[in-house]
Design a protein around this motif. Structure first.
Motif, PDB file in Angstrom:
ATOM      1  N   MET A   1       0.591  -0.809  -0.032  1.00  0.00           N
ATOM      2  CA  MET A   1      -0.702   0.036  -0.232  1.00  0.00           C
ATOM      3  C   MET A   1       0.371   1.731  -0.368  1.00  0.00           C
ATOM      4  SD  MET A   1      -2.906   0.148  -0.673  1.00  0.00           S
ATOM      5  CE  MET A   1      -4.688   0.142  -0.049  1.00  0.00           C
ATOM      6  N   PRO A   2       2.242   1.088   0.139  1.00  0.00           N
ATOM      7  CA  PRO A   2       2.791   2.855   0.875  1.00  0.00           C
ATOM      8  C   PRO A   2       3.492   3.210  -0.654  1.00  0.00           C
ATOM      9  CG  PRO A   2       3.381   1.278   2.456  1.00  0.00           C
ATOM     10  CD  PRO A   2       2.464   0.353   1.728  1.00  0.00           C
ATOM     11  N   LEU A   3       3.690   2.053  -1.129  1.00  0.00           N
ATOM     12  CA  LEU A   3       4.105   2.560  -2.827  1.00  0.00           C
ATOM     13  C   LEU A   3       3.495   2.649  -3.577  1.00  0.00           C
ATOM     14  CD1 LEU A   3       7.455   2.025  -4.867  1.00  0.00           C
ATOM     15  CD2 LEU A   3       5.672  -0.881  -5.228  1.00  0.00           C
ATOM     16  N   LEU A   4       2.215   1.956  -3.569  1.00  0.00           N
ATOM     17  CA  LEU A   4       0.840   2.820  -4.653  1.00  0.00           C
ATOM     18  C   LEU A   4       1.104   3.773  -4.146  1.00  0.00           C
ATOM     19  CD1 LEU A   4      -1.949  -0.584  -4.949  1.00  0.00           C
ATOM     20  CD2 LEU A   4      -0.757   0.497  -6.434  1.00  0.00           C
ATOM     21  N   SER A   5       0.726   4.221  -2.987  1.00  0.00           N
ATOM     22  CA  SER A   5      -0.017   5.448  -2.695  1.00  0.00           C
ATOM     23  C   SER A   5       1.635   6.313  -2.856  1.00  0.00           C
ATOM     24  CB  SER A   5      -0.111   5.976  -0.935  1.00  0.00           C
ATOM     25  OG  SER A   5       0.443   5.286  -0.439  1.00  0.00           O
ATOM     26  N   ALA A   6       2.926   6.442  -2.702  1.00  0.00           N
ATOM     27  CA  ALA A   6       4.044   7.185  -3.087  1.00  0.00           C
ATOM     28  C   ALA A   6       4.223   7.356  -4.631  1.00  0.00           C
ATOM     29  CB  ALA A   6       5.419   6.366  -2.936  1.00  0.00           C
ATOM     30  N   VAL A   7       3.865   6.154  -5.301  1.00  0.00           N
ATOM     31  CA  VAL A   7       3.538   6.309  -6.822  1.00  0.00           C
ATOM     32  C   VAL A   7       2.365   7.013  -7.436  1.00  0.00           C
ATOM     33  CG1 VAL A   7       3.540   5.363  -9.135  1.00  0.00           C
ATOM     34  CG2 VAL A   7       5.097   4.176  -6.930  1.00  0.00           C
ATOM     35  N   ALA A   8       1.969   6.869  -6.609  1.00  0.00           N
ATOM     36  CA  ALA A   8       0.334   7.923  -7.126  1.00  0.00           C
ATOM     37  C   ALA A   8       0.853   9.416  -6.359  1.00  0.00           C
ATOM     38  CB  ALA A   8      -0.693   7.102  -6.845  1.00  0.00           C
ATOM     39  N   ALA A   9       0.964   9.021  -5.440  1.00  0.00           N
ATOM     40  CA  ALA A   9       1.657  11.343  -5.743  1.00  0.00           C
ATOM     41  C   ALA A   9       2.110  11.887  -6.438  1.00  0.00           C
ATOM     42  CB  ALA A   9       2.198  11.031  -4.038  1.00  0.00           C
ATOM     43  N   THR A  10       2.953  10.611  -6.907  1.00  0.00           N
ATOM     44  CA  THR A  10       3.739  11.612  -7.670  1.00  0.00           C
ATOM     45  C   THR A  10       4.340  11.287  -9.426  1.00  0.00           C
ATOM     46  OG1 THR A  10       5.884  10.399  -6.555  1.00  0.00           O
ATOM     47  CG2 THR A  10       6.464  10.676  -8.383  1.00  0.00           C
ATOM     48  N   VAL A  11       3.033  10.198 -10.057  1.00  0.00           N
ATOM     49  CA  VAL A  11       2.931  10.104 -10.870  1.00  0.00           C
ATOM     50  C   VAL A  11       1.473  10.463 -11.366  1.00  0.00           C
ATOM     51  CG1 VAL A  11       3.582   9.060 -13.511  1.00  0.00           C
ATOM     52  CG2 VAL A  11       5.053   9.191 -11.267  1.00  0.00           C
ATOM     53  N   ARG A  12       1.123  11.570 -11.988  1.00  0.00           N
ATOM     54  CA  ARG A  12      -0.128  11.287 -12.026  1.00  0.00           C
ATOM     55  C   ARG A  12      -0.824  11.334 -13.974  1.00  0.00           C
ATOM     56  NH1 ARG A  12      -1.357  13.598  -7.760  1.00  0.00           N
ATOM     57  NH2 ARG A  12      -0.443  15.622  -7.108  1.00  0.00           N
ATOM     58  N   THR A  13      -0.926   9.864 -13.299  1.00  0.00           N
ATOM     59  CA  THR A  13      -1.291   8.724 -14.313  1.00  0.00           C
ATOM     60  C   THR A  13      -2.813   7.468 -13.450  1.00  0.00           C
ATOM     61  OG1 THR A  13      -0.819   6.783 -15.866  1.00  0.00           O
ATOM     62  CG2 THR A  13      -0.198   6.781 -13.889  1.00  0.00           C
ATOM     63  N   SER A  14      -3.209   6.869 -14.421  1.00  0.00           N
ATOM     64  CA  SER A  14      -4.583   6.456 -13.880  1.00  0.00           C
ATOM     65  C   SER A  14      -3.791   5.808 -12.521  1.00  0.00           C
ATOM     66  CB  SER A  14      -5.135   5.339 -15.117  1.00  0.00           C
ATOM     67  OG  SER A  14      -4.802   4.518 -15.046  1.00  0.00           O
ATOM     68  N   PRO A  15      -5.061   4.656 -11.390  1.00  0.00           N
ATOM     69  CA  PRO A  15      -4.291   3.526 -10.997  1.00  0.00           C
ATOM     70  C   PRO A  15      -4.870   2.645 -11.254  1.00  0.00           C
ATOM     71  CG  PRO A  15      -6.921   5.384 -10.178  1.00  0.00           C
ATOM     72  CD  PRO A  15      -6.281   5.222 -11.780  1.00  0.00           C
ATOM     73  N   VAL A  16      -4.597   1.543 -12.991  1.00  0.00           N
ATOM     74  CA  VAL A  16      -4.143   0.945 -12.927  1.00  0.00           C
ATOM     75  C   VAL A  16      -3.138   0.462 -13.437  1.00  0.00           C
ATOM     76  CG1 VAL A  16      -4.795  -0.637 -14.806  1.00  0.00           C
ATOM     77  CG2 VAL A  16      -7.111   0.756 -14.158  1.00  0.00           C
ATOM     78  N   ARG A  17      -3.015   1.694 -14.232  1.00  0.00           N
ATOM     79  CA  ARG A  17      -1.128   1.933 -14.511  1.00  0.00           C
ATOM     80  C   ARG A  17      -0.533   1.737 -13.185  1.00  0.00           C
ATOM     81  NH1 ARG A  17      -3.157   6.473 -17.830  1.00  0.00           N
ATOM     82  NH2 ARG A  17      -3.705   5.497 -20.217  1.00  0.00           N
ATOM     83  N   VAL A  18      -0.766   2.375 -12.616  1.00  0.00           N
ATOM     84  CA  VAL A  18      -0.236   2.765 -11.074  1.00  0.00           C
ATOM     85  C   VAL A  18       0.218   1.496 -10.627  1.00  0.00           C
ATOM     86  CG1 VAL A  18      -0.426   4.204  -8.594  1.00  0.00           C
ATOM     87  CG2 VAL A  18      -0.126   5.025 -10.071  1.00  0.00           C
ATOM     88  N   GLU A  19      -0.987   0.545 -10.575  1.00  0.00           N
ATOM     89  CA  GLU A  19      -0.660  -0.763 -10.223  1.00  0.00           C
ATOM     90  C   GLU A  19      -0.063  -1.097 -10.764  1.00  0.00           C
ATOM     91  OE1 GLU A  19      -4.231  -3.012  -9.417  1.00  0.00           O
ATOM     92  OE2 GLU A  19      -4.816  -1.048  -8.732  1.00  0.00           O
ATOM     93  N   ASP A  20      -0.424  -1.344 -12.381  1.00  0.00           N
ATOM     94  CA  ASP A  20       1.061  -2.299 -13.197  1.00  0.00           C
ATOM     95  C   ASP A  20       2.282  -1.925 -12.542  1.00  0.00           C
ATOM     96  OD1 ASP A  20      -1.817  -3.262 -14.733  1.00  0.00           O
ATOM     97  OD2 ASP A  20      -1.095  -1.859 -16.341  1.00  0.00           O
ATOM     98  N   ALA A  21       2.609  -0.407 -12.613  1.00  0.00           N
ATOM     99  CA  ALA A  21       3.815   0.051 -12.423  1.00  0.00           C
ATOM    100  C   ALA A  21       4.523  -0.982 -11.002  1.00  0.00           C
ATOM    101  CB  ALA A  21       4.168   1.531 -12.334  1.00  0.00           C
ATOM    102  N   CYS A  22       3.718  -0.960  -9.943  1.00  0.00           N
ATOM    103  CA  CYS A  22       3.964  -1.177  -8.768  1.00  0.00           C
ATOM    104  C   CYS A  22       4.264  -3.118  -9.335  1.00  0.00           C
ATOM    105  CB  CYS A  22       2.838  -0.368  -7.596  1.00  0.00           C
ATOM    106  SG  CYS A  22       2.969   0.700  -7.388  1.00  0.00           S
ATOM    107  N   ALA A  23       3.555  -3.762  -9.771  1.00  0.00           N
ATOM    108  CA  ALA A  23       3.768  -5.059 -10.082  1.00  0.00           C
ATOM    109  C   ALA A  23       5.068  -5.499 -10.902  1.00  0.00           C
ATOM    110  CB  ALA A  23       2.859  -5.314 -10.444  1.00  0.00           C
ATOM    111  N   PHE A  24       5.205  -3.701 -11.645  1.00  0.00           N
ATOM    112  CA  PHE A  24       6.349  -4.768 -12.379  1.00  0.00           C
ATOM    113  C   PHE A  24       7.672  -4.289 -11.652  1.00  0.00           C
ATOM    114  CE2 PHE A  24      10.095  -2.738 -14.367  1.00  0.00           C
ATOM    115  CZ  PHE A  24      10.220  -3.236 -15.491  1.00  0.00           C
TER     116      PHE A  24
END
Length: 150
Positions: A1-24
């Motif tokens: 969860m902290p990773l998702l919120s850190a990436v979402a706060a930094t990159v303005r993109t869709s939540p799906v892309r944030v999840e994909d990036a975190c999984a990667f």
């Protein structure tokens, strides 16, 4: 969860892309196994970079999709496009490019990076660099010869 919120706060993109990036990023963590002390920072950096790449790729695809939605109404424009394409193909043929070189020049024209081209073709980055260099030299020589004819 902290990773998702850190990436979402930094990159303005869709939540799906944030999840994909975190999984990667998590997969890369398992693959490269950095030290435990800097693992979260490494994960964040990797996920942010991947989210940016995914966002850029999605924007590029959306723009191409939009082009297909609005066909050219004037048939003269379509004819001009076809003539330009034929002229470009003829110039590539006159330059003596090999099929692999033509393919890489086409991918470069579409905006792919050298790394992406290597992934698409299955070649190494070094091979892509060499092939592109050869193709660009041949095109420059053909341009120069064409200019000298005038």
């Amino acid at each position: 969860m902290p990773l998702l919120s850190a990436v979402a706060a930094t990159v303005r993109t869709s939540p799906v892309r944030v999840e994909d990036a975190c999984a990667f990023a998590w997969l890369q963590l398992l693959r490269y196994r950095p030290s435990r002390q800097g693992a979260f920072g490494w994960l964040c950096k990797t996920a942010i970079r991947e989210a940016i790449k995914l966002d850029r790729r999605a924007r590029r695809l959306v723009e191409l999709d939009r082009l297909g939605e609005h066909p050219v109404k004037d048939p003269r424009h379509e004819l001009e496009r076809r003539l330009e394409l034929l002229a470009a193909i003829q110039k590539l043929a006159e330059a003596g490019l090999r099929p692999r070189e033509r393919r890489l020049i086409a991918l470069r024209g579409l905006g792919y990076s050298r790394r992406q081209m290597a992934e698409l073709t299955g070649d190494s980055c070094r091979t892509v660099d060499r092939q592109l260099g050869r193709a660009q030299r041949k095109l420059a020589l053909a341009r120069h010869a064409h200019g000298a004819e005038r």
